[in-house]
Design a protein around this motif. Structure first.
Motif, PDB file in Angstrom:
ATOM      1  N   LEU A 200     -26.708 -15.624  18.666  1.00  0.00           N
ATOM      2  CA  LEU A 200     -26.943 -14.189  18.849  1.00  0.00           C
ATOM      3  C   LEU A 200     -27.611 -13.894  20.186  1.00  0.00           C
ATOM      4  CD1 LEU A 200     -28.122 -13.113  15.279  1.00  0.00           C
ATOM      5  CD2 LEU A 200     -25.963 -12.558  16.396  1.00  0.00           C
ATOM      6  N   THR A 201     -28.541 -14.753  20.597  1.00  0.00           N
ATOM      7  CA  THR A 201     -29.215 -14.557  21.877  1.00  0.00           C
ATOM      8  C   THR A 201     -28.236 -14.671  23.039  1.00  0.00           C
ATOM      9  OG1 THR A 201     -31.279 -15.438  20.968  1.00  0.00           O
ATOM     10  CG2 THR A 201     -31.067 -15.384  23.362  1.00  0.00           C
ATOM     11  N   ILE A 202     -27.364 -15.672  22.998  1.00  0.00           N
ATOM     12  CA  ILE A 202     -26.363 -15.832  24.054  1.00  0.00           C
ATOM     13  C   ILE A 202     -25.382 -14.672  24.038  1.00  0.00           C
ATOM     14  CG2 ILE A 202     -24.462 -17.280  24.842  1.00  0.00           C
ATOM     15  CD1 ILE A 202     -25.992 -19.695  23.897  1.00  0.00           C
ATOM     16  N   HIS A 203     -25.027 -14.192  22.867  1.00  0.00           N
ATOM     17  CA  HIS A 203     -24.099 -13.059  22.764  1.00  0.00           C
ATOM     18  C   HIS A 203     -24.702 -11.805  23.377  1.00  0.00           C
ATOM     19  CE1 HIS A 203     -21.043 -10.410  21.036  1.00  0.00           C
ATOM     20  NE2 HIS A 203     -22.042  -9.631  20.628  1.00  0.00           N
ATOM     21  N   SER A 206     -24.938 -12.056  27.306  1.00  0.00           N
ATOM     22  CA  SER A 206     -23.694 -12.283  28.043  1.00  0.00           C
ATOM     23  C   SER A 206     -23.286 -10.993  28.762  1.00  0.00           C
ATOM     24  CB  SER A 206     -22.583 -12.732  27.088  1.00  0.00           C
ATOM     25  OG  SER A 206     -21.360 -12.866  27.776  1.00  0.00           O
ATOM     26  N   SER A 207     -22.760 -11.146  29.992  1.00  0.00           N
ATOM     27  CA  SER A 207     -22.338  -9.994  30.781  1.00  0.00           C
ATOM     28  C   SER A 207     -20.982  -9.465  30.363  1.00  0.00           C
ATOM     29  CB  SER A 207     -22.282 -10.380  32.269  1.00  0.00           C
ATOM     30  OG  SER A 207     -21.356 -11.432  32.466  1.00  0.00           O
ATOM     31  N   TYR A 208     -20.290 -10.178  29.489  1.00  0.00           N
ATOM     32  CA  TYR A 208     -18.955  -9.755  29.077  1.00  0.00           C
ATOM     33  C   TYR A 208     -19.003  -8.808  27.881  1.00  0.00           C
ATOM     34  CZ  TYR A 208     -17.317 -13.455  32.123  1.00  0.00           C
ATOM     35  OH  TYR A 208     -17.085 -14.240  33.209  1.00  0.00           O
ATOM     36  N   TYR A 209     -20.160  -8.596  27.292  1.00  0.00           N
ATOM     37  CA  TYR A 209     -20.253  -7.748  26.088  1.00  0.00           C
ATOM     38  C   TYR A 209     -21.276  -6.640  26.321  1.00  0.00           C
ATOM     39  CZ  TYR A 209     -17.793 -11.606  23.933  1.00  0.00           C
ATOM     40  OH  TYR A 209     -16.870 -12.586  23.622  1.00  0.00           O
TER      41      TYR A 209
END
Length: 209
Positions: A200-203, A206-209
């Motif tokens: 969840l932290t990486i999500h 992330s610059s793509y979301y």
């Protein structure tokens, strides 16, 4: 004066290149590739606490199961006219392949958790640690399942194959084995929660979301 001629598309290519590099610099916070690998990652206190719990729980489970042993004396009657024989019998974790697998897996996960704690400030270790967490999670649940199945067999037996239960004789041995399995199961769930929080932290970052 003669105006310098520029090939068509050259300025646009330079502008787009500069714009793209500036965007990448903005995404990465203005840190170079070499500096990003050396830069310290922010420490998640919740993740560190869960990893410390996994380390401690797997260590306790491996030690409790590894020292589990009980010797009892049973009576064997050979004939009605002869006195019964007193025979000492021993139950030990190394006599079961399921318990051996359980001890080895918990020891491996404990060592991996210690190594992951040592590298928690390195950005380059995020992906290898996540892969290791996935493997540790699978190994823990499989070890818990194998040890629990063998424990249930010792507690209830199996009338279909005429396997008698043994926990009525080795009560302390079965209780310690059950405690080790429960502690390891808690470590597996803590590892699962820790992995979900990391994803969840990486999500979110992330610059793509």
């Amino acid at each position: 004066m003669e105006t310098p001629r520029v090939k068509p598309g050259f300025n646009g290519g330079v502008a787009s290149s500069l714009d793209g590099s500036s965007r990448r610099a903005g995404y990465m916070g203005g840190i170079g590739a070499a500096d990003r690998s050396k830069a310290a990652a922010p420490v998640d206190s919740c993740g560190v606490a869960l990893r410390v719990f996994v380390l401690a729980a797997t260590l306790v489970a491996a030690v409790v199961m590894g020292v589990d042993r009980q010797t009892r004396t049973i009576q064997i009657t050979l004939a009605d006219t002869l006195p019964p024989l007193q025979v000492p019998v021993t139950a030990k974790w190394s006599y079961s392949s399921a318990f051996v697998y359980f001890v080895v897996v918990n020891a491996m996960v404990c060592l991996f958790s210690a190594a992951a704690l040592a590298t928690c400030r390195r950005r380059g270790a995020v992906v290898p640690v996540m892969v290791g967490d996935l493997l540790a999670l699978a190994l823990l649940f499989s070890a818990v399942g194998a040890a629990a199945e063998f424990g249930i067999l010792g507690e209830r037996g199996n009338s279909h194959v005429r396997w008698a239960k043994v926990c009525n004789v080795y009560g302390s041995f079965c209780e310690r084995a059950m405690a080790a399995v429960i502690v390891s199961l808690l470590a597996a769930f803590a590892n699962l929660v820790m992995l979900m929080l990391t994803i969840l932290t990486i999500h979110k970052s992330s610059s793509y979301y």
